[in-house]
Design an enzyme around this catalytic site. Structure first.
Site, PDB file in Angstrom:
ATOM      1  N   ASP A  61     -24.139  17.939  30.815  1.00  0.00           N
ATOM      2  CA  ASP A  61     -23.638  16.631  31.244  1.00  0.00           C
ATOM      3  C   ASP A  61     -22.131  16.548  31.011  1.00  0.00           C
ATOM      4  O   ASP A  61     -21.680  16.641  29.863  1.00  0.00           O
ATOM      5  CB  ASP A  61     -24.380  15.551  30.437  1.00  0.00           C
ATOM      6  CG  ASP A  61     -23.840  14.165  30.707  1.00  0.00           C
ATOM      7  OD1 ASP A  61     -23.168  13.982  31.742  1.00  0.00           O
ATOM      8  OD2 ASP A  61     -24.094  13.263  29.878  1.00  0.00           O
ATOM      9  N   ASN A  89     -20.158  13.898  31.982  1.00  0.00           N
ATOM     10  CA  ASN A  89     -19.551  12.560  31.937  1.00  0.00           C
ATOM     11  C   ASN A  89     -20.242  11.592  30.979  1.00  0.00           C
ATOM     12  O   ASN A  89     -20.005  10.391  31.037  1.00  0.00           O
ATOM     13  CB  ASN A  89     -19.495  11.962  33.353  1.00  0.00           C
ATOM     14  CG  ASN A  89     -20.892  11.800  33.948  1.00  0.00           C
ATOM     15  OD1 ASN A  89     -21.890  12.094  33.272  1.00  0.00           O
ATOM     16  ND2 ASN A  89     -20.973  11.342  35.179  1.00  0.00           N
ATOM     17  N   ASP A 120     -23.268  10.449  30.715  1.00  0.00           N
ATOM     18  CA  ASP A 120     -24.303   9.480  31.121  1.00  0.00           C
ATOM     19  C   ASP A 120     -25.710   9.954  30.747  1.00  0.00           C
ATOM     20  O   ASP A 120     -26.703   9.327  31.109  1.00  0.00           O
ATOM     21  CB  ASP A 120     -24.209   9.172  32.624  1.00  0.00           C
ATOM     22  CG  ASP A 120     -24.550  10.380  33.494  1.00  0.00           C
ATOM     23  OD1 ASP A 120     -24.814  11.483  32.936  1.00  0.00           O
ATOM     24  OD2 ASP A 120     -24.561  10.252  34.733  1.00  0.00           O
ATOM     25  N   ASP A 142     -39.226  24.433  49.206  1.00  0.00           N
ATOM     26  CA  ASP A 142     -40.245  23.694  48.464  1.00  0.00           C
ATOM     27  C   ASP A 142     -41.504  23.526  49.314  1.00  0.00           C
ATOM     28  O   ASP A 142     -41.418  23.221  50.507  1.00  0.00           O
ATOM     29  CB  ASP A 142     -39.662  22.318  48.109  1.00  0.00           C
ATOM     30  CG  ASP A 142     -40.526  21.537  47.144  1.00  0.00           C
ATOM     31  OD1 ASP A 142     -40.659  21.967  45.998  1.00  0.00           O
ATOM     32  OD2 ASP A 142     -41.083  20.490  47.552  1.00  0.00           O
ATOM     33  N   GLU A 156     -41.781  28.809  48.303  1.00  0.00           N
ATOM     34  CA  GLU A 156     -42.726  28.360  47.284  1.00  0.00           C
ATOM     35  C   GLU A 156     -44.049  28.162  48.011  1.00  0.00           C
ATOM     36  O   GLU A 156     -44.248  27.173  48.709  1.00  0.00           O
ATOM     37  CB  GLU A 156     -42.273  27.032  46.646  1.00  0.00           C
ATOM     38  CG  GLU A 156     -43.138  26.671  45.467  1.00  0.00           C
ATOM     39  CD  GLU A 156     -43.424  25.189  45.288  1.00  0.00           C
ATOM     40  OE1 GLU A 156     -43.826  24.805  44.198  1.00  0.00           O
ATOM     41  OE2 GLU A 156     -43.277  24.401  46.252  1.00  0.00           O
TER      42      GLU A 156
HETATM   43  C1  NOJ Z   1     -42.762  21.731  44.088  1.00  0.00           C
HETATM   44  C2  NOJ Z   1     -41.637  21.410  43.157  1.00  0.00           C
HETATM   45  O1  NOJ Z   1     -41.322  22.558  42.413  1.00  0.00           O
HETATM   46  C3  NOJ Z   1     -42.110  20.266  42.303  1.00  0.00           C
HETATM   47  O2  NOJ Z   1     -41.246  20.014  41.223  1.00  0.00           O
HETATM   48  C4  NOJ Z   1     -42.284  19.043  43.179  1.00  0.00           C
HETATM   49  O3  NOJ Z   1     -42.816  18.002  42.424  1.00  0.00           O
HETATM   50  C5  NOJ Z   1     -43.232  19.358  44.348  1.00  0.00           C
HETATM   51  N1  NOJ Z   1     -42.967  20.609  44.964  1.00  0.00           N
HETATM   52  C6  NOJ Z   1     -43.111  18.291  45.402  1.00  0.00           C
HETATM   53  O4  NOJ Z   1     -41.869  18.407  46.037  1.00  0.00           O
END
Ligand code: NOJ
Length: 535
Positions: free
Chosen positions: A22, A24, A26, A201, A275
């Protein structure tokens, strides 16, 4: 020596921006904070960084709920910071991979806001999966969200929209060409800013089938998809291929198009990693066919027990599977979605396993903090933020444990991570685990990773595949030893609590724990330890 293209055997360091550093005060990590620590990352010896999402987001799911995929959320900085980050990383010789989240947007994305205001059947609603309720008012089908509860939420005029994850993450309708072309704009946006690749993702989820049909066992498929639910493997393996929203053929068409887009950036070596949680495992190879993506995550080590038969099976199968399509495997021991490896199998075990895996062919993903041997954080329920915890009303604790910020220096929490209050609490117990302490301790986990990554680059990267020396199916030793030879290096992992003696000659390059005794052509490997020997 470095292998070519750069990503083939790269070590890729995953940064969860909110938890890294971090700048700044916050309480949350940010892009300038990452920039200020890139020298540290470089010194670790990795080849690339993968940044989890830092886009505009209400942050209901750690930024995986994206409200604008082409801008930076103010909590992390701005676009200039992103540009600077890419530039500084490149000047240090680090490649940059960003996360893209094409399965869903946040409900705060302009498209979804427009869809809410528009009529049923409108072009605005057609970008998502909006359907009328059944006659009795129930949702269009019985699917269950991966975060718990129904995967449909009703809007004011009675229609429902689909969300495989949180209700704030409406799924995009990839049958709509407008969705595909908008996503191409996003990919180009980041490529034009200079990124070297993407982590995709839920890459297996974009295309859905039988959207208006009930699944015969919705709870079954939902449980089968969750690694923390124990289930007879035969039942699990029978259920998984029936999941109507994952790993459908249609996703491959999308990645073929993306590949063309990536390749149009000539002499840039753009890469993408999927993924994709798929079953049977052979299906993962489809994502890395020569006209699709470059890598697919291998999740098998994320929940593998520290047992030789299990680890042998995973390593052997992963290499063979990928070899069948001319690709190399990927390896990951931890990520932001699963318990940290040191908590799951133990600290010494995690060091031994890491040293074994870092010797294998393919690409290694290291989740920031793994190189410090961090365990999961201790989090009071009142501080938890994961939608999994919230949607299951606390039944599942969720993933916050792995997301606790990194300890940098000093003797008390938050160990220099922030001058403010960290968004998740760090514990004073991490006093000996800070980067500052570990940097000066030659026996620290940090220095183990640094040395191993250097040795990997010097001796292993261009050495082709492995030959098994010891395993439950090779060699003559007990079940508690796994050993491979790669190039001129032999790698032995002793999984047992007692020392193991093996006959080898050569120079000891590295040991993960304990003291190696070596005389008369015999080497004694300490308990729960891995060694690399150069011949
Ligand atoms: C996989 C991601 O790694 C995870 O963190 C996320 O919650 C789900 N996909 C939904 O996007």
């Amino acid at each position: 020596m470095k292998s070519s293209p750069w990503w083939k055997q790269a070590t890729i360091y995953q940064i969860y921006p909110r938890s890294f550093f971090d700048s700044n005060g916050d309480g949350e990590g940010d892009l300038p904070g990452i920039i200020s620590k890139l020298e540290y990352v470089k010194e670790l010896g990795v080849d690339a960084i993968w940044l989890s999402p830092f886009y505009t987001s209400p942050n209901k799911d750690g930024g995986y709920d994206v409200a604008d995929p082409r801008d930076v959320d103010p909590r992390f900085g701005n676009l200039d910071d992103a540009k600077k980050l890419i530039q500084v990383a490149h000047s240090l010789g680090l490649k940059v991979i960003v996360d893209v989240v094409p399965n869903h947007f946040s409900d705060q994305h302009i498209w979804f806001q427009q869809a809410l205001k528009a009529k049923r059947g409108s072009a605005e609603r057609a970008r998502f999966h909006f359907y009328d309720a059944n006659e009795d008012g129930t949702p269009p089908n019985n699917w269950i969200s991966l975060f718990g509860g129904p995967s449909w939420t009703q809007v004011e005029d009675g229609q429902y929209y689909l969300h495989l994850f949180d209700s704030s993450q409406p799924d995009l309708n990839w049958d709509n060409p407008e969705v595909a072309s908008d996503y191409e704009v996003t990919l180009r946006f980041w490529l034009d800013l200079g990124v070297d690749g993407f982590r995709i993702d839920v890459a297996h989820g974009l295309v859905k089938e039988n959207l208006l049909t009930n699944h015969p066992d919705p709870q079954g498929i939902s449980d089968a998809l969750r690694l923390d639910v124990s289930m007879d493997p035969e039942i699990r393996y029978a259920l998984l291929p029936t999941v109507p929203y994952f790993d459908r053929q249609g996703v491959h068409e999308i990645y073929r198009k993306w590949r063309k887009l990536f390749d149009s950036y000539k002499d840039r070596d753009i890469m993408a990693v999927a993924e994709a949680w798929v079953h049977p495992p052979i299906n993962s190879t489809r994502y890395v066919r020569s006209d699709e993506l470059h890598q697919v995550f291998n999740f098998d080590l994320l929940d593998a027990p520290f047992k030789s038969d299990f680890l042998f099976e995973v390593v052997n199968r992963s290499i063979e599977l990928m070899d069948s399509v001319g690709a190399l495997p990927t390896w990951a021991l931890s990520n932001h979605d699963s318990p940290r490896v040191a908590s799951r199998i133990g600290e010494v075990q995690a060091r031994a396993l890491a040293l074994f895996v870092l010797a294998l062919p393919g690409s290694c993903y290291v989740f920031a903090g793994q190189e410090l041997g961090l365990p999961d954080g201790e989090i009071p329920d009142s501080s938890r933020q994961d939608p999994i915890y919230l949607r299951t009303k606390g039944v599942q604790k969720g993933r916050d444990g792995a997301r606790v910020p990194l300890p940098w220096n000093g003797d008390t929490a938050p160990f220099g991570f922030t001058t403010g209050k960290p968004w998740l609490p760090l514990t004073d117990k991490w006093k000996e685990l800070t980067v500052e302490k570990q940097s000066v301790d030659p026996k620290s986990t940090l220095n183990l990773y640094r040395t191993a990554l250097k040795l990997r680059a010097d001796h292993l990267i261009d050495q082709g595949s492995i030959t098994w020396l010891e395993s439950p199916e090779h060699g003559s030793k007990s079940d508690s030893l796994l050993a491979v030879r790669r190039g001129n290096v032999s790698i032995y992992m002793n999984l047992s609590d007692s020392a193991a003696e093996v006959e080898i000659t050569g120079k000891l390059l590295i040991v993960s724990a304990g003291i190696v005794d070596s005389r008369d052509g015999k080497v004694t490997i300490p308990p729960v330890s891995t060694i690399w020997v150069h011949h």
